[in-house]
Write an enzyme that holds these catalytic residues in place. Structure first.
Site, PDB file in Angstrom:
ATOM      1  N   HIS A  52       0.848  -1.204   0.000  1.00  0.00           N
ATOM      2  CA  HIS A  52       0.000   0.000   0.000  1.00  0.00           C
ATOM      3  C   HIS A  52       0.873   1.240   0.000  1.00  0.00           C
ATOM      4  CE1 HIS A  52       0.827  -0.471   4.284  1.00  0.00           C
ATOM      5  NE2 HIS A  52       0.310   0.732   4.541  1.00  0.00           N
ATOM      6  N   HIS A  54       1.498   3.965   1.928  1.00  0.00           N
ATOM      7  CA  HIS A  54       2.092   4.742   3.019  1.00  0.00           C
ATOM      8  C   HIS A  54       3.621   4.804   2.907  1.00  0.00           C
ATOM      9  CE1 HIS A  54      -1.745   4.149   5.646  1.00  0.00           C
ATOM     10  NE2 HIS A  54      -1.826   5.209   4.870  1.00  0.00           N
ATOM     11  N   ASP A  56       6.070   4.714   4.974  1.00  0.00           N
ATOM     12  CA  ASP A  56       6.910   3.745   5.706  1.00  0.00           C
ATOM     13  C   ASP A  56       6.960   2.390   4.985  1.00  0.00           C
ATOM     14  OD1 ASP A  56       4.137   3.491   6.646  1.00  0.00           O
ATOM     15  OD2 ASP A  56       4.891   2.073   8.124  1.00  0.00           O
ATOM     16  N   HIS A  57       6.262   2.269   3.844  1.00  0.00           N
ATOM     17  CA  HIS A  57       6.297   1.050   3.038  1.00  0.00           C
ATOM     18  C   HIS A  57       6.870   1.289   1.639  1.00  0.00           C
ATOM     19  CE1 HIS A  57       3.603  -1.198   5.896  1.00  0.00           C
ATOM     20  NE2 HIS A  57       3.491   0.050   6.300  1.00  0.00           N
ATOM     21  N   HIS A 108      -7.349  -0.707   5.691  1.00  0.00           N
ATOM     22  CA  HIS A 108      -6.308   0.221   6.171  1.00  0.00           C
ATOM     23  C   HIS A 108      -6.158   1.353   5.152  1.00  0.00           C
ATOM     24  CE1 HIS A 108      -2.598   1.473   8.151  1.00  0.00           C
ATOM     25  NE2 HIS A 108      -1.942   1.347   7.016  1.00  0.00           N
ATOM     26  N   ASP A 130      -0.114  -3.809   6.295  1.00  0.00           N
ATOM     27  CA  ASP A 130      -0.752  -3.283   7.514  1.00  0.00           C
ATOM     28  C   ASP A 130      -2.208  -3.715   7.625  1.00  0.00           C
ATOM     29  OD1 ASP A 130       1.628  -2.041   8.074  1.00  0.00           O
ATOM     30  OD2 ASP A 130       0.914  -0.005   7.745  1.00  0.00           O
ATOM     31  N   HIS A 168       4.674  -4.700  10.775  1.00  0.00           N
ATOM     32  CA  HIS A 168       5.048  -4.005  12.014  1.00  0.00           C
ATOM     33  C   HIS A 168       5.154  -4.978  13.189  1.00  0.00           C
ATOM     34  CE1 HIS A 168       4.607   0.259  10.736  1.00  0.00           C
ATOM     35  NE2 HIS A 168       3.702  -0.230   9.896  1.00  0.00           N
TER      36      HIS A 168
HETATM   37 FE    FE Z   1       2.884   0.849   8.122  1.00  0.00          FE
HETATM   38 ZN    ZN Z   2       0.204   1.709   6.536  1.00  0.00          ZN
END
Ligand code: FE
Ligand code: ZN
Length: 256
Positions: A52, A54, A56-57, A108, A130, A168
């Site tokens: 996805h 975001h 942080d990915h 999410h 996530d 995570h």
């Molecule tokens: Fe994340």
């Molecule tokens: Zn995420």
């Protein structure tokens, strides 16, 4: 085949799969841990899977693609670092001899996808970003609780042995909430002790398995009378209005 969780940021894992020669990574939010792991393992990056949009990915994708020429796969309906191959539910990707089926798992984010990998004679593998965490699930940033519940049901129906590779390390805090929901779940108590022991040693609690999550994850257990009773005790009016799953998610959001 080697499966390695690379810690990134505070509590992310970038999953690496390699065969001693070629490597793939999932959700590289940071290029640095991947570059170091490629050197350490003596392997070349061949491909990147993204679940996805975001940061942080995704924030390491351009650097890694430009440095290695790796092919990038990501969701059909999310903003993504271009160029990449966009995939959606039902598509198949061949990764180091593993057949990965793409699953649509909105909730999410609205375009979130997961990758379910099978090889004849080997344990299946799930990269779920996530969406599903050990003992919990992702927050509903874009999708509805009905979408998330449906996505989780799809994942819960995968084979029990499936190795669940979450993005995570949220396990201990998730399990604390899970124990508030199901204080009498003996499997949950056993797993909490094992997870705590791993974290004290600095080890990942992941991968989990679908069979374990079905025993201990309250978000996969909304039809259990004990879970339903706890959620009703938390807020009966909300259950009446929004249902058990949505109220459970609401409870978790405000749980400290
Ligand atoms: Fe994340
Ligand atoms: Zn995420």
């Amino acid at each position: 085949m080697k499966l390695i969780p690379l810690p990134a940021f505070v509590d992310n894992y970038i999953w690496m799969l390699h065969d001693g020669q070629h490597a793939w990574v999932v959700d590289p939010g940071d290029a640095q841990p991947v570059v170091l792991a490629l050197q350490r393992e003596g392997v070349q990056l061949q491909g990147i899977l993204v679940t996805h949009h975001h940061p942080d990915h995704t924030a390491g994708v351009n650097i890694l693609r430009d440095a290695t020429g790796a092919q990038v796969f990501g969701p059909a309906n999310e903003p993504m670092p271009e160029p990449l191959r966009r995939v959606h539910g039902g598509d198949h990707i061949h990764v180091l001899g593993v057949d990965f089926q793409v699953l649509d798992v909105p909730g999410h984010t609205t375009g979130h996808i997961a990758y379910f990998g099978t090889t004849p004679g080997a344990t299946p593998l799930l990269f779920c970003g996530d969406t599903l965490f050990s003992g919990g699930c992702g927050r509903l940033f874009e999708g509805t609780s009905a979408q998330m519940q449906h996505s989780l049901a799809q994942l819960a129906a995968l084979p029990d042995a499936t190795r669940v590779c979450c993005a995570h390390e949220y396990t201990l805090s998730n399990l604390q909430f899970a124990r508030a929901v199901e204080p009498d779940n003996a499997d949950l108590m056993d797993y909490s002790a094992r997870a705590h022991h791993l974290r004290v040693q600095g080890l990942p609690t992941l991968p989990s398995s679908i069979g374990l999550e079905r025993q201990i994850n309250p978000f996969l257990r909304c039809t259990q009378p004990t879970v339903a009773a706890s959620v009703c005790a938390f807020d009966a009016a909300a259950v009446e209005r929004d249902g058990i799953f949505a109220t459970l998610r609401q409870w978790k959001n405000q749980y400290r």
